[in-house]
Design an enzyme around this catalytic site. Structure first.
Site, PDB file in Angstrom:
ATOM      1  CB  THR A 376      -0.869  -0.084   1.284  1.00 17.01           C
ATOM      2  OG1 THR A 376      -1.605  -1.303   1.244  1.00 17.01           O
ATOM      3  CG2 THR A 376      -1.829   1.046   1.449  1.00 17.01           C
ATOM      4  CB  SER A 448      -5.003  -3.364   8.238  1.00 18.96           C
ATOM      5  OG  SER A 448      -5.479  -4.658   8.520  1.00 18.96           O
ATOM      6  N   GLY A 469      -0.318  -3.938   4.887  1.00 16.85           N
ATOM      7  CA  GLY A 469      -1.321  -4.952   5.168  1.00 16.85           C
ATOM      8  C   GLY A 469      -1.713  -4.955   6.636  1.00 16.85           C
TER       9      GLY A 469
END
Length: 575
Positions: A376, A448, A469
């Site tokens: 991410t 998350s 994650g």
């Protein structure tokens, strides 16, 4: 002789401390007088600072950075994914924007199961069937229209130029591209034609040009969300879906909307934490852990002492049970936030934690008693007026589902893997989740991602977040604890080695030097189990006022930024 022996021991201790300090030394946080931007890619940080310099506010800069990262950080920056934005305005208002991807209208709870009810390997992570309806463009435009001051054209222009003219790749950039070389080789007509150089992996010093993406960005610049969710880009996305076995249709694109929600809030030792609500689990789990730890004398126990680490691991273990059992899309699930954020509930969890015995994850259930992909990117921005923005957005895995909306330059997410494909079966991050996060048409998967802002007396003092994650929550938490409980400066707090416990699997992952050998032995004697580190997070953090909480400013600098050295592409930059 006795004194000589003592002197030698003292010298050995001093040398070992000196060697440790040399190893653990951090650079000073980056200081600036007027504003700060920290992102995972140095060019994107410069784009954000230029927006601030030109009179834009933190939200303007966040939008420009979001579009720029789609070009210069294609592994995770995106317009084909989704994410969250936490905003704290200088006037005290705070809000949260949810532009998380949604399951297509044709999605079903068992869509990734075979005829025997088993999960089909790779079906939710690779290919067009793994793609959720993208939300990034909707989110960026919602933020700009409601909270920004600049025009869309002004904020997208840097990204268009970077895509059209290209940018020179550095080592960190090509390291990222090399992670998916095999995937690009399988898709030479699309992603391979863009992210490989005439069929060969890119090398440092070469230029990455993305003409199709530049055209897509121009359409968004001219037409806003209609430039993505309707017309040429939408037609190509839907056609790619149909040809590749995906299920997103024009009806899915027509129905996508960004949601504005109240953030999750809690207090910890005099600081006020503003973070992500469901469908993110981040804010809830961070606050639940903090509520548990607030009842322990963490500062007095000491940084990474056996007792302090034990309490933190157990708090993580209990909070992740609740995450994986209770939380889901608030449009479809009644999330018990008041219960999970209640300090009395935290006290019950503390009562269930044995101070010198590890909990057994398989025996811990939601409630008391007993207890009832890294892949991410995050960026943090504060402007001269004190407006603060914390953004985490994603394609989920590196380069998402490894497919594109052909002819658009847009990489597509594999966010469907964040749903519960089957209760009891872990996703790519090892998370075992429940029915609350089941796949359903129009639902948003649990996340998350934890874009967080910390305030004191109503004013922003910290902006923090990370990719990673399921490790996002614990990395963000530990960075805050390092400053609040242990008095570290911002860069020290970001650099410090981390550990991660998520209920299942049983073992706690630890980075190198997170625990001394004797501390680890003590913890193991209490039943704690340990495993090696998982892929690194990349914290992007800002402090307002001083390099450390309660510290003194350096010169005229009001803003201090820290870029995580664990990934070699980011930059903290102010002006």
């Amino acid at each position: 002789m006795k004194n000589q022996t003592f002197s030698k021991a003292l010298l050995a201790t001093a040398l070992s401390c000196a060697l440790f300090n040399v190893h653990a030394a951090s650079q000073a946080p980056v200081g600036a007088e007027n504003g700060m931007v920290v992102t995972a890619q140095h060019i994107a940080s410069k784009v954000g600072v230029e927006v601030l310099k030109s009179g834009g506010n933190a939200i303007d800069a966040a939008v420009a950075v979001g579009y720029a990262l789609a070009v210069v950080y294609p592994a995770a920056g995106n317009i084909g994914g989704g994410g969250f934005m936490t905003i704290q305005l200088a006037d005290g208002r705070k809000t949260f924007l949810d532009f998380r991807e949604k399951a297509p209208l044709a999605a079903t709870a068992n869509m990734y199961l075979d005829k025997d009810g088993n999960v089909i390997k790779g079906a939710s992570t690779t290919g067009y069937l793994a793609v959720g309806v993208p939300g990034t463009v909707s989110g960026m435009e919602y933020a700009r229209e409601k909270y920004g001051t600049k025009t869309r054209q002004q904020l997208i222009s840097p990204a268009i130029t970077l895509a059209d003219k290209g940018f020179v790749l550095e080592q960190g950039d090509v390291d990222m591209l090399w992670t998916s070389t095999k995937d690009f080789e399988k898709d030479r007509a699309n992603s391979g034609a863009i992210f490989m150089n005439k069929g060969q992996p890119f090398q440092p010093g070469e230029r990455l040009v993305q003409k199709d993406l530049a055209r897509t960005l121009r359409l968004i610049s001219a037409k806003g969300t209609d430039g993505f969710y309707k017309g040429e880009v939408a037609d190509k996305l839907v056609a790619s879906m149909k040809a590749g076995g995906g299920i997103i249709t024009q009806a899915d694109l027509d129905q996508y909307k960004t949601r504005e929600l109240a953030p999750v809030e809690c207090d910890y030792r005099g600081y006020h934490v503003v973070s992500a609500p469901p469908p993110s689990s981040g804010g809830v789990v961070i606050c639940e852990i903090m509520n548990i730890l607030e009842g322990y004398p963490m500062k007095e126990l000491g940084y990474h002492s056996a007792q302090g680490v034990h309490y933190t691991i157990e708090a993580m273990r209990h909070a992740y049970v609740d995450r994986n059992s209770y939380l889901g899309d608030p449009d479809f699930v009644k999330n018990p936030l008041a219960h999970l954020l209640d300090k009395d509930y935290a006290a019950k969890i503390r009562a269930a934690i044995n101070p010198q015995k590890a909990g057994i994850s398989q025996e811990i259930k939601p409630g008391v008693p007993p207890h009832e992909g890294s892949n991410t990117t995050h960026y943090s921005i504060v402007d001269k007026d004190g407006n603060a923005v914390s953004v985490t957005y994603t394609l989920n895995d590196w380069f998402g589902a490894k497919v594109m909306a052909n002819g658009t330059g847009v990489l597509l997410n594999d966010e469907m893997d964040d749903f519960t494909s089957k209760v009891g079966v872990p996703n790519m991050y090892g998370l075992i989740q429940g029915e609350a996060n089941a796949i359903g048409p129009g639902r948003r998967p649990l996340s998350s991602m934890s874009p967080t802002i910390v305030t004191k007396d109503g004013k922003t003092v910290m902006v923090v977040g990370t990719p990673g994650g399921s490790r996002i929550i614990t990395a963000t938490l530990l960075t805050m604890l390092n400053m609040i409980d242990y008095g570290m400066n911002l860069q020290e707090a970001v650099d410090a080695p981390r550990f991660h416990q998520q209920w299942m699997p049983e073992s706690t992952n630890i980075e190198a030097f997170a625990l001394s050998p004797d501390t680890q032995k003590i913890l193991e004697s209490w039943g704690q189990k340990f495993a090696g580190p998982q892929p690194a997070n990349h914290i992007a953090a800002i402090l307002v006022g001083a390099p450390s909480l309660g510290g003194k400013p350096i010169g005229k600098n009001r803003f201090y930024g820290a870029n995580d050295p664990r990934r070699n592409t980011g930059l903290a930059l102010g002006y």
